[in-house]
Design an enzyme around this catalytic site. Structure first.
Site, PDB file in Angstrom:
ATOM      1  N   ASN A   1       6.595  -8.804   1.123  1.00 43.49           N
ATOM      2  CA  ASN A   1       5.144  -8.585   1.246  1.00 43.49           C
ATOM      3  C   ASN A   1       4.394  -9.380   0.167  1.00 43.49           C
ATOM      4  OD1 ASN A   1       2.846  -7.383   2.490  1.00 43.49           O
ATOM      5  ND2 ASN A   1       2.736  -5.854   0.860  1.00 43.49           N
ATOM      6  N   SER A   2       4.978 -10.501  -0.279  1.00 41.45           N
ATOM      7  CA  SER A   2       4.253 -11.348  -1.239  1.00 41.45           C
ATOM      8  C   SER A   2       3.066 -11.977  -0.514  1.00 41.45           C
ATOM      9  CB  SER A   2       5.178 -12.423  -1.811  1.00 41.45           C
ATOM     10  OG  SER A   2       5.803 -13.143  -0.780  1.00 41.45           O
ATOM     11  N   ARG A   3       1.986 -12.218  -1.264  1.00 47.48           N
ATOM     12  CA  ARG A   3       0.734 -12.609  -0.586  1.00 47.48           C
ATOM     13  C   ARG A   3      -0.036 -13.696  -1.316  1.00 47.48           C
ATOM     14  NH1 ARG A   3      -1.315  -9.073   3.753  1.00 47.48           N
ATOM     15  NH2 ARG A   3       0.381  -7.634   4.170  1.00 47.48           N
TER      16      ARG A   3
ATOM     17  N   SER B   1      -0.303  -3.920  10.376  1.00 49.73           N
ATOM     18  CA  SER B   1      -0.052  -4.799   9.239  1.00 49.73           C
ATOM     19  C   SER B   1       1.195  -5.646   9.470  1.00 49.73           C
ATOM     20  CB  SER B   1       0.136  -3.964   7.979  1.00 49.73           C
ATOM     21  OG  SER B   1      -1.011  -3.180   7.777  1.00 49.73           O
ATOM     22  N   ALA B   2       1.111  -6.919   9.099  1.00 46.59           N
ATOM     23  CA  ALA B   2       2.220  -7.877   9.227  1.00 46.59           C
ATOM     24  C   ALA B   2       2.701  -8.054  10.664  1.00 46.59           C
ATOM     25  CB  ALA B   2       3.369  -7.513   8.290  1.00 46.59           C
ATOM     26  N   CYS B   3       1.784  -7.969  11.618  1.00 47.29           N
ATOM     27  CA  CYS B   3       2.138  -8.195  13.020  1.00 47.29           C
ATOM     28  C   CYS B   3       1.406  -9.403  13.609  1.00 47.29           C
ATOM     29  CB  CYS B   3       1.872  -6.955  13.858  1.00 47.29           C
ATOM     30  SG  CYS B   3       3.047  -5.648  13.531  1.00 47.29           S
TER      31      CYS B   3
ATOM     32  N   ASN C   1       0.503 -19.026  21.834  1.00 51.51           N
ATOM     33  CA  ASN C   1      -0.243 -17.820  22.226  1.00 51.51           C
ATOM     34  C   ASN C   1      -1.598 -18.176  22.836  1.00 51.51           C
ATOM     35  OD1 ASN C   1       1.826 -16.164  21.347  1.00 51.51           O
ATOM     36  ND2 ASN C   1       0.971 -15.918  19.286  1.00 51.51           N
TER      37      ASN C   1
ATOM     38  N   ARG D   1       0.850  -1.191   0.000  1.00 50.93           N
ATOM     39  CA  ARG D   1       0.000   0.000   0.000  1.00 50.93           C
ATOM     40  C   ARG D   1       0.883   1.237   0.000  1.00 50.93           C
ATOM     41  NH1 ARG D   1      -1.622   0.572   4.472  1.00 50.93           N
ATOM     42  NH2 ARG D   1      -0.878  -1.327   5.447  1.00 50.93           N
TER      43      ARG D   1
ATOM     44  N   LYS E   1      -9.312  -2.497   2.431  1.00 54.11           N
ATOM     45  CA  LYS E   1      -8.983  -1.377   3.316  1.00 54.11           C
ATOM     46  C   LYS E   1      -9.805  -0.120   2.976  1.00 54.11           C
ATOM     47  CE  LYS E   1      -6.227  -3.543   5.973  1.00 54.11           C
ATOM     48  NZ  LYS E   1      -5.380  -4.560   5.501  1.00 54.11           N
TER      49      LYS E   1
ATOM     50  N   ASP F   1      -8.552 -10.032   9.350  1.00 56.72           N
ATOM     51  CA  ASP F   1      -8.049  -8.686   9.054  1.00 56.72           C
ATOM     52  C   ASP F   1      -9.017  -7.564   9.431  1.00 56.72           C
ATOM     53  OD1 ASP F   1      -5.768  -7.269   7.910  1.00 56.72           O
ATOM     54  OD2 ASP F   1      -7.070  -6.699   6.256  1.00 56.72           O
TER      55      ASP F   1
ATOM     56  N   HIS G   1      -9.588  -2.758  12.215  1.00 57.24           N
ATOM     57  CA  HIS G   1      -8.537  -3.580  11.588  1.00 57.24           C
ATOM     58  C   HIS G   1      -8.225  -4.728  12.547  1.00 57.24           C
ATOM     59  CE1 HIS G   1      -4.224  -3.583   9.640  1.00 57.24           C
ATOM     60  NE2 HIS G   1      -4.995  -4.505   9.127  1.00 57.24           N
TER      61      HIS G   1
ATOM     62  N   TYR H   1      -1.684  -3.201  -6.850  1.00 56.48           N
ATOM     63  CA  TYR H   1      -1.393  -3.953  -5.627  1.00 56.48           C
ATOM     64  C   TYR H   1      -2.632  -4.062  -4.719  1.00 56.48           C
ATOM     65  CZ  TYR H   1      -0.215  -5.181  -0.960  1.00 56.48           C
ATOM     66  OH  TYR H   1      -0.258  -5.803   0.258  1.00 56.48           O
ATOM     67  N   GLY H   2      -2.849  -5.234  -4.178  1.00 58.39           N
ATOM     68  CA  GLY H   2      -3.974  -5.581  -3.309  1.00 58.39           C
ATOM     69  C   GLY H   2      -4.652  -4.453  -2.556  1.00 58.39           C
ATOM     70  N   GLY H   3      -4.012  -3.994  -1.489  1.00 58.40           N
ATOM     71  CA  GLY H   3      -4.649  -3.012  -0.607  1.00 58.40           C
ATOM     72  C   GLY H   3      -4.991  -1.700  -1.301  1.00 58.40           C
TER      73      GLY H   3
HETATM   74  P1  GTP Z   1      -1.563  -8.023   7.365  1.00 63.18           P
HETATM   75  O1  GTP Z   1      -2.146  -9.031   6.430  1.00 63.18           O
HETATM   76  O2  GTP Z   1      -0.513  -7.178   6.707  1.00 63.18           O
HETATM   77  O3  GTP Z   1      -2.575  -7.177   8.054  1.00 63.18           O
HETATM   78  O4  GTP Z   1      -0.671  -8.857   8.458  1.00 63.18           O
HETATM   79  P2  GTP Z   1      -1.093  -9.744   9.712  1.00 63.18           P
HETATM   80  O5  GTP Z   1      -1.308  -8.876  10.902  1.00 63.18           O
HETATM   81  O6  GTP Z   1      -2.189 -10.655   9.344  1.00 63.18           O
HETATM   82  O7  GTP Z   1       0.259 -10.583   9.984  1.00 63.18           O
HETATM   83  P3  GTP Z   1       0.615 -12.112   9.732  1.00 63.18           P
HETATM   84  O8  GTP Z   1      -0.236 -13.039  10.553  1.00 63.18           O
HETATM   85  O9  GTP Z   1       0.642 -12.354   8.282  1.00 63.18           O
HETATM   86  O10 GTP Z   1       2.087 -12.214  10.338  1.00 63.18           O
HETATM   87  C1  GTP Z   1       3.141 -11.421   9.877  1.00 63.18           C
HETATM   88  C2  GTP Z   1       4.462 -11.920  10.392  1.00 63.18           C
HETATM   89  O11 GTP Z   1       4.471 -12.058  11.805  1.00 63.18           O
HETATM   90  C3  GTP Z   1       4.866 -13.279   9.839  1.00 63.18           C
HETATM   91  O12 GTP Z   1       6.207 -13.212   9.426  1.00 63.18           O
HETATM   92  C4  GTP Z   1       4.725 -14.223  11.001  1.00 63.18           C
HETATM   93  O13 GTP Z   1       5.616 -15.285  10.895  1.00 63.18           O
HETATM   94  C5  GTP Z   1       4.997 -13.320  12.187  1.00 63.18           C
HETATM   95  N1  GTP Z   1       4.311 -13.788  13.413  1.00 63.18           N
HETATM   96  C6  GTP Z   1       2.990 -14.010  13.548  1.00 63.18           C
HETATM   97  N2  GTP Z   1       2.676 -14.458  14.797  1.00 63.18           N
HETATM   98  C7  GTP Z   1       3.854 -14.507  15.465  1.00 63.18           C
HETATM   99  C8  GTP Z   1       4.203 -14.879  16.808  1.00 63.18           C
HETATM  100  O14 GTP Z   1       3.376 -15.246  17.634  1.00 63.18           O
HETATM  101  N3  GTP Z   1       5.523 -14.782  17.143  1.00 63.18           N
HETATM  102  C9  GTP Z   1       6.466 -14.369  16.247  1.00 63.18           C
HETATM  103  N4  GTP Z   1       7.732 -14.318  16.658  1.00 63.18           N
HETATM  104  N5  GTP Z   1       6.176 -14.022  14.977  1.00 63.18           N
HETATM  105  C10 GTP Z   1       4.892 -14.084  14.589  1.00 63.18           C
HETATM  106  C1  SPV Z   2      -2.375  -4.734   5.407  1.00 68.81           C
HETATM  107  O1  SPV Z   2      -1.402  -4.130   4.918  1.00 68.81           O
HETATM  108  O2  SPV Z   2      -2.851  -4.455   6.532  1.00 68.81           O
HETATM  109  C2  SPV Z   2      -2.987  -5.857   4.659  1.00 68.81           C
HETATM  110  C3  SPV Z   2      -2.606  -6.019   3.262  1.00 68.81           C
HETATM  111  O3  SPV Z   2      -3.829  -6.566   5.172  1.00 68.81           O
HETATM  112  S1  SPV Z   2      -3.470  -4.917   2.250  1.00 68.81           S
HETATM  113  O4  SPV Z   2      -4.705  -5.559   1.831  1.00 68.81           O
HETATM  114  O5  SPV Z   2      -2.617  -4.681   1.112  1.00 68.81           O
HETATM  115  O6  SPV Z   2      -3.778  -3.712   2.952  1.00 68.81           O
HETATM  116 MN    MN Z   3      -4.217  -5.995   7.339  1.00 67.95          MN
END
Ligand code: GTP
Ligand code: SPV
Ligand code: MN
Length: 597
Positions: A377-379, A252-254, A506, A73, A210, A281, A230, A201-203
């Protein structure tokens, strides 16, 4: 230009106007049928827009590469276009609607020449549910159509439910020439419209995600008295068959997708625990008749991060993407299957990387850095119904009741594994001041700390000070409101290793969270909030000594006092608009830390 017969007069005239501007050669209505989907796939295969993957090993799957400068994004090119700047608030990019329409029109003009314009009627939420909203996206990208068919409820049924005069969000998208200098992602909450141009791109382009489900929906939610967040949603079933639901906002990605698809550790599985994935999400939440908070996932698919996804870290995701999935920006193997970093199996001896170049393990770039096969950020895009932990049968038309809300982020130090806020108001403060290290899902310096209130900083369609006020108000309407927790799975030791195993483990923390909401366990009161006693965490099957546990909860007062100042600095950006309750919470926090008189 083909005449499309549509009952809805306003929809018809809007499409006509947009087509006049974009000048497509052809217009096609997407009906949601398999037959049409297959035809579009064939077209995209022969045009090279997408590649058909190995039918034996990955049935129904396809592969796509975005442009090199179009991999996440683009928040810097994303705008909230309201009449008054004030209504977009200090954290959003703002543009005057007339100027925004004018600028984008210049790019949209003729952008669909020699292309087809697809009309995608889609529903966010089950068609006909009281939670749902309808949008119509016009796009010149088959990739967008194929993704929308997975991510949303598309087609004739949705159009029928819209009827001859129903309300819909007007979504216009064109790839145009994919030039980053001619890219704009514009939101017009006052017109219920979204214009996105110059991206694939997706988002930026799956406008139901989003753009509609968060930016436009958050604006509507405030007006109509509900919440668009979110957040992931998951259900935890215990040995007695009772299911309780948690929603959680992480940037994102957490880890939202991962947590929502959690697989219980063996020892907890044996005790009868099961996890249900409701959403990964986005959550739309309304107050139910009993004063409870009820949530739906408005999407019908996943758009998840691939690197790091493997059979050990997320077996449910791996099972979900075995068929009918779209892979974007990963490594293409010679046998037309795919690979990504930290996925399953060793890297292939050779392949084509996400940029389309030949790749082999150990390849270095000009600076001597390893070249990645897949973009970080490949999906994947895959249907929700294919997830083994997705609840079958019940479609959750009236939402699931939420027992607890969790906020989380990526903090290498500072934030403990988990703490419970002292009240709804304190929880709103915790959410409003949360921060996380930047990831590959956003452009910008990786690892840098940024404040991301409720993980909504890039997604709130109006002034975030009013958004905080809305949260405070909603809490007062619930009886009682869910308790609010904060989690951080990402704390590292001195050697740079994650201290907490995370992922399936967790669940041990989620169970404590549920125990707290049921008043089953006591907790230790700290300046941050309540933290668990070691003995209240079910550590069955995990060797995690108390000494290590304590490292996850060490509160460094000096570091926290710095954090407090950073929080205040962030809140000050909102000026007089900031709800007084949050300043009260800031002062109370300072007092508890002993750094404030
Ligand atoms: P968006 O789709 O961008 O919104 O991301 P998301 O919040 O859905 O994140 P996602 O579950 O795809 O995880 C992103 C990264 O965090 C990956 O590289 C996972 O391996 C890492 N991750 C997820 N859960 C954990 C955890 O409990 N511990 C650790 N160390 N890493 C984690
Ligand atoms: C994010 O970035 O929070 C995502 C991927 O879930 S996107 O749909 O590109 O926003
Ligand atoms: Mn997201």
């Amino acid at each position: 230009m083909q005449e499309i017969s549509l009952q809805h007069k306003k929809l018809r005239s809007w499409i006509k106007r947009m087509a006049c501007m974009c000048r497509p050669d052809n217009i096609v209505l997407i009906d949601g049928s398999d037959r049409q989907k297959r035809k579009l796939e064939e077209e995209a295969f022969s045009a090279g827009e997408i590649i058909k993957l190995n039918e034996k090993k990955l049935p129904g799957c396809s592969y796509h590469r975005t442009a090199l400068n179009d991999v996440a994004r683009t928040e810097g090119l994303t705008y909230i276009c309201t009449e008054r700047k004030k209504d977009a608030g200090p954290t959003n990019n703002w543009m005057r609607p007339d100027l925004a329409y004018r600028k984008a029109s210049a790019i949209f003009k003729g952008s669909m020449e020699s292309r087809t314009m697809y009309i995608i009627p889609f529903s966010m939420g089950p068609v006909g549910s009281p939670f749902s909203k309808i949008g119509v996206e016009l796009t010149d990208s088959i990739y967008v159509v194929l993704n929308m068919l997975i991510m949303t409820r598309v087609g004739t049924k949705t159009l029928k439910s819209l009827g001859p005069g129903g309300t819909f969000t007007k979504c216009l998208h064109s790839k145009a020439d994919l030039d980053i200098k001619r890219r704009l992602i514009l939101h017009f909450p006052e017109d219920n419209a979204i214009w996105s141009v110059g991206s694939g791109y997706g988002g930026n382009v799956l406008l139901g995600k989003k753009c509609l489900s968060l930016r436009i929906a958050s604006f509507l939610a405030k007006k109509e008295g509900w919440m668009a967040e979110h957040m992931l949603i998951l259900g935890i079933e215990n040995s007695r068959g009772a299911i309780r639901y948690i929603s959680g906002a992480f940037p994102s990605a957490c880890g939202k997708t991962n947590l929502s698809m959690l697989v219980p550790p063996e020892a907890l599985k044996k005790k009868g625990y099961k996890v249900w994935t409701v959403g990964d999400d986005i959550a739309w939440m309304q107050i139910g008749k009993n004063g409870d908070l009820r949530a739906i996932n408005p999407e019908s698919g996943f758009f998840g991060v691939l690197p790091g996804t493997n059979s050990k870290s997320n077996p449910n995701a791996m099972a979900t993407i075995r068929k009918n999935a779209i892979y974007t920006n990963v490594l293409l193997k010679p046998d037309r299957t795919v690979w990504w970093e930290d996925g399953d199996g060793p890297p292939p001896a050779s392949g084509t990387d996400w940029t389309g170049k030949p790749w082999r393990p150990g390849l270095m770039d000009a600076d001597g850095k390893p070249v990645k096969g897949a973009h970080p950020n490949s999906r994947f895009t895959a249907p929700f119904s294919q997830c083994p932990s997705a609840p079958s049968g019940s479609k959750h038309h009236s939402g699931v009741p939420i027992s607890a809300i969790i906020f989380g982020g990526r903090r290498t130090s500072l934030a403990p594994l988990v703490y419970e806020s002292l009240s709804w108001q304190h929880g709103v403060y915790v959410g409003a001041t949360m921060a996380s290290e930047r990831t590959a899902a956003q452009y910008g310096k990786q690892g840098e700390i940024r404040r991301d209130p409720m993980a909504m900083l890039p997604f709130c369609g109006y002034d975030m000070a009013d958004y905080f006020r809305h949260w405070l108000k909603m809490g007062k309407k619930m009886s009682p409101p869910p308790r609010i927790f904060f989690v951080n799975w990402f704390r590292k030791d001195k050697a740079g290793k994650f201290i907490w195993p995370g992922f399936g483990d967790n669940l041990r923390i989620l169970n404590w969270i549920l125990d707290r909401t049921e008043g089953k366990v006591d907790a230790i009161k700290t300046p941050l909030g309540y933290v668990p006693r070691y003995r209240d965490i079910d550590m069955a099957g995990l060797d995690f000594p108390e000494r290590k546990w304590n490292k996850l909860f060490f509160v460094n007062k000096a570091e926290w006092s710095e954090e407090l100042q950073a929080q205040k600095k962030f809140l000050d950006r909102f000026g007089k608009g900031l709800p007084g309750e949050l300043l009260k919470e800031y002062r109370a926090f300072g007092k508890r830390l002993g750094t404030h008189k």
